[in-house]
Design a protein around this motif. Structure first.
Motif, PDB file in Angstrom:
ATOM      1  N   LEU A 114       0.686  -1.066   0.257  1.00 15.00           N
ATOM      2  CA  LEU A 114       0.037  -0.297  -0.161  1.00 15.00           C
ATOM      3  C   LEU A 114       0.821   1.327   0.090  1.00 15.00           C
ATOM      4  O   LEU A 114       1.547   1.111   0.747  1.00 15.00           O
ATOM      5  N   THR A 115      -0.031   2.481  -0.347  1.00  8.69           N
ATOM      6  CA  THR A 115       0.722   3.177  -0.732  1.00  8.69           C
ATOM      7  C   THR A 115       0.062   4.697  -0.076  1.00  8.69           C
ATOM      8  O   THR A 115      -1.395   4.782  -0.670  1.00  8.69           O
ATOM      9  N   ALA A 116       0.334   5.348   0.400  1.00  4.66           N
ATOM     10  CA  ALA A 116      -0.984   6.969   0.622  1.00  4.66           C
ATOM     11  C   ALA A 116      -0.301   8.293   0.264  1.00  4.66           C
ATOM     12  O   ALA A 116       0.895   8.426   0.711  1.00  4.66           O
ATOM     13  N   ASP A 117      -0.660   8.899  -0.378  1.00  3.32           N
ATOM     14  CA  ASP A 117      -0.463   9.837  -0.676  1.00  3.32           C
ATOM     15  C   ASP A 117      -0.784  11.192   0.300  1.00  3.32           C
ATOM     16  O   ASP A 117      -2.670  11.599   0.338  1.00  3.32           O
ATOM     17  N   ARG A 118      -0.539  11.817   1.154  1.00  2.79           N
ATOM     18  CA  ARG A 118      -1.022  12.401   2.330  1.00  2.79           C
ATOM     19  C   ARG A 118      -1.014  13.905   1.817  1.00  2.79           C
ATOM     20  O   ARG A 118      -2.250  14.687   2.233  1.00  2.79           O
ATOM     21  N   ASP A 119      -0.051  14.320   0.618  1.00  2.00           N
ATOM     22  CA  ASP A 119      -0.487  15.675   0.464  1.00  2.00           C
ATOM     23  C   ASP A 119      -2.590  15.573  -0.410  1.00  2.00           C
ATOM     24  O   ASP A 119      -2.972  16.802  -0.806  1.00  2.00           O
ATOM     25  N   ARG A 120      -2.403  14.080  -1.009  1.00  2.00           N
ATOM     26  CA  ARG A 120      -3.551  14.144  -1.972  1.00  2.00           C
ATOM     27  C   ARG A 120      -5.045  13.936  -0.184  1.00  2.00           C
ATOM     28  O   ARG A 120      -6.229  14.031  -0.950  1.00  2.00           O
ATOM     29  N   CYS A 142     -11.685   5.713  -0.912  1.00  2.00           N
ATOM     30  CA  CYS A 142     -10.539   6.884  -0.818  1.00  2.00           C
ATOM     31  C   CYS A 142     -11.669   7.943  -1.203  1.00  2.00           C
ATOM     32  O   CYS A 142     -11.478   8.208  -3.275  1.00  2.00           O
ATOM     33  N   PRO A 143     -12.346   8.884  -1.000  1.00  2.00           N
ATOM     34  CA  PRO A 143     -12.467   9.055  -2.549  1.00  2.00           C
ATOM     35  C   PRO A 143     -11.655  10.613  -2.663  1.00  2.00           C
ATOM     36  O   PRO A 143     -12.737  11.224  -3.605  1.00  2.00           O
ATOM     37  N   SER A 144     -10.473  10.837  -1.681  1.00  2.00           N
ATOM     38  CA  SER A 144      -9.847  11.852  -2.501  1.00  2.00           C
ATOM     39  C   SER A 144      -8.367  10.685  -3.428  1.00  2.00           C
ATOM     40  O   SER A 144      -7.271  11.570  -4.285  1.00  2.00           O
ATOM     41  N   ALA A 145      -8.566   9.649  -3.635  1.00  2.00           N
ATOM     42  CA  ALA A 145      -7.594   8.481  -4.317  1.00  2.00           C
ATOM     43  C   ALA A 145      -6.192   9.122  -3.270  1.00  2.00           C
ATOM     44  O   ALA A 145      -5.440   9.232  -4.743  1.00  2.00           O
ATOM     45  N   ALA A 146      -5.942   9.030  -3.100  1.00  2.00           N
ATOM     46  CA  ALA A 146      -4.831   8.797  -2.101  1.00  2.00           C
ATOM     47  C   ALA A 146      -4.363   7.663  -1.987  1.00  2.00           C
ATOM     48  O   ALA A 146      -2.825   7.720  -1.435  1.00  2.00           O
ATOM     49  N   LEU A 147      -5.064   7.107  -1.867  1.00  2.00           N
ATOM     50  CA  LEU A 147      -4.369   5.980  -1.653  1.00  2.00           C
ATOM     51  C   LEU A 147      -4.375   4.553  -2.786  1.00  2.00           C
ATOM     52  O   LEU A 147      -5.291   4.490  -3.757  1.00  2.00           O
ATOM     53  N   ALA A 148      -3.382   3.730  -2.543  1.00  2.00           N
ATOM     54  CA  ALA A 148      -2.879   2.582  -4.263  1.00  2.00           C
ATOM     55  C   ALA A 148      -2.749   1.201  -3.340  1.00  2.00           C
ATOM     56  O   ALA A 148      -1.699   1.438  -1.738  1.00  2.00           O
ATOM     57  N   LEU A 149      -2.958   0.064  -3.953  1.00  2.00           N
ATOM     58  CA  LEU A 149      -2.608  -0.701  -3.581  1.00  2.00           C
ATOM     59  C   LEU A 149      -1.678  -1.334  -5.198  1.00  2.00           C
ATOM     60  O   LEU A 149      -2.177  -1.966  -6.089  1.00  2.00           O
ATOM     61  N   HIS A 150      -0.325  -1.959  -4.414  1.00  2.00           N
ATOM     62  CA  HIS A 150       0.514  -2.585  -5.158  1.00  2.00           C
ATOM     63  C   HIS A 150       0.784  -3.671  -5.592  1.00  2.00           C
ATOM     64  O   HIS A 150       1.201  -4.274  -4.232  1.00  2.00           O
ATOM     65  N   ASP A 151       0.187  -4.732  -6.440  1.00  2.00           N
ATOM     66  CA  ASP A 151      -0.166  -5.644  -6.206  1.00  2.00           C
ATOM     67  C   ASP A 151       0.972  -6.935  -7.191  1.00  2.00           C
ATOM     68  O   ASP A 151       0.222  -6.592  -8.832  1.00  2.00           O
ATOM     69  N   PRO A 152       2.408  -7.022  -7.030  1.00  2.00           N
ATOM     70  CA  PRO A 152       2.987  -7.826  -8.208  1.00  2.00           C
ATOM     71  C   PRO A 152       2.294  -8.725  -8.551  1.00  2.00           C
ATOM     72  O   PRO A 152       2.317  -9.206 -10.081  1.00  2.00           O
ATOM     73  N   ALA A 153       2.287  -9.944  -7.489  1.00  2.00           N
ATOM     74  CA  ALA A 153       1.097 -10.992  -8.096  1.00  2.00           C
ATOM     75  C   ALA A 153      -0.403 -11.034  -9.365  1.00  2.00           C
ATOM     76  O   ALA A 153      -0.807 -11.551 -10.134  1.00  2.00           O
ATOM     77  N   ALA A 154      -1.041  -8.959  -9.956  1.00  2.00           N
ATOM     78  CA  ALA A 154      -1.724  -8.964 -10.576  1.00  2.00           C
ATOM     79  C   ALA A 154      -1.129  -8.176 -11.151  1.00  2.00           C
ATOM     80  O   ALA A 154      -1.600  -7.815 -12.230  1.00  2.00           O
ATOM     81  N   GLY A 155       0.158  -8.116 -12.113  1.00  2.00           N
ATOM     82  CA  GLY A 155       0.917  -7.267 -12.674  1.00  2.00           C
ATOM     83  C   GLY A 155       0.687  -6.056 -12.054  1.00  2.00           C
ATOM     84  O   GLY A 155       1.233  -5.438 -13.361  1.00  2.00           O
ATOM     85  N   ASP A 156       0.900  -5.503 -11.665  1.00  2.00           N
ATOM     86  CA  ASP A 156       0.713  -4.039 -10.608  1.00  2.00           C
ATOM     87  C   ASP A 156       2.374  -4.216 -10.288  1.00  2.00           C
ATOM     88  O   ASP A 156       3.251  -4.844  -9.366  1.00  2.00           O
ATOM     89  N   PRO A 157       2.825  -3.060 -10.985  1.00  2.00           N
ATOM     90  CA  PRO A 157       4.372  -2.054 -10.193  1.00  2.00           C
ATOM     91  C   PRO A 157       4.454  -2.318  -9.174  1.00  2.00           C
ATOM     92  O   PRO A 157       4.012  -1.929  -8.064  1.00  2.00           O
TER      93      PRO A 157
END
Length: 72
Positions: free
Chosen positions: A6-12, A57-72
């Motif tokens: 997971l990543t979180a963009d606190r600025d967003r 997340c209403p501001s799209a500040a969160l992302a999930l990067h899943d290598p098993a699903a082909g996400d970087p």
């Protein structure tokens, strides 16, 4: 196999708190209401809630990067 990360963009972040309400084991909020990421690589039993929190997340500040699903 690499676990999803997971990543979180606190600025967003707008402090809506959906993440902390949906997956309190993974997310929290600081004194200003901004997201705090407690577990960047959530354990398997918390991944479903983490994925849901990312989608809510209403501001799209969160992302999930899943290598098993082909996400970087």
């Amino acid at each position: 196999m690499t676990a999803p990360r997971l990543t979180a963009d606190r600025d967003r972040c707008i402090g809506a708190g959906m993440c902390a309400m949906t997956a309190p084991e993974v997310f929290d909020q600081d004194d200003d209401g901004l997201v705090l990421l407690l577990h960047p690589e959530p354990p398997a039993d918390h991944r479903t809630a983490a994925r849901l929190a990312v989608g809510l997340c209403p501001s799209a500040a969160l992302a999930l990067h899943d290598p098993a699903a082909g996400d970087p």
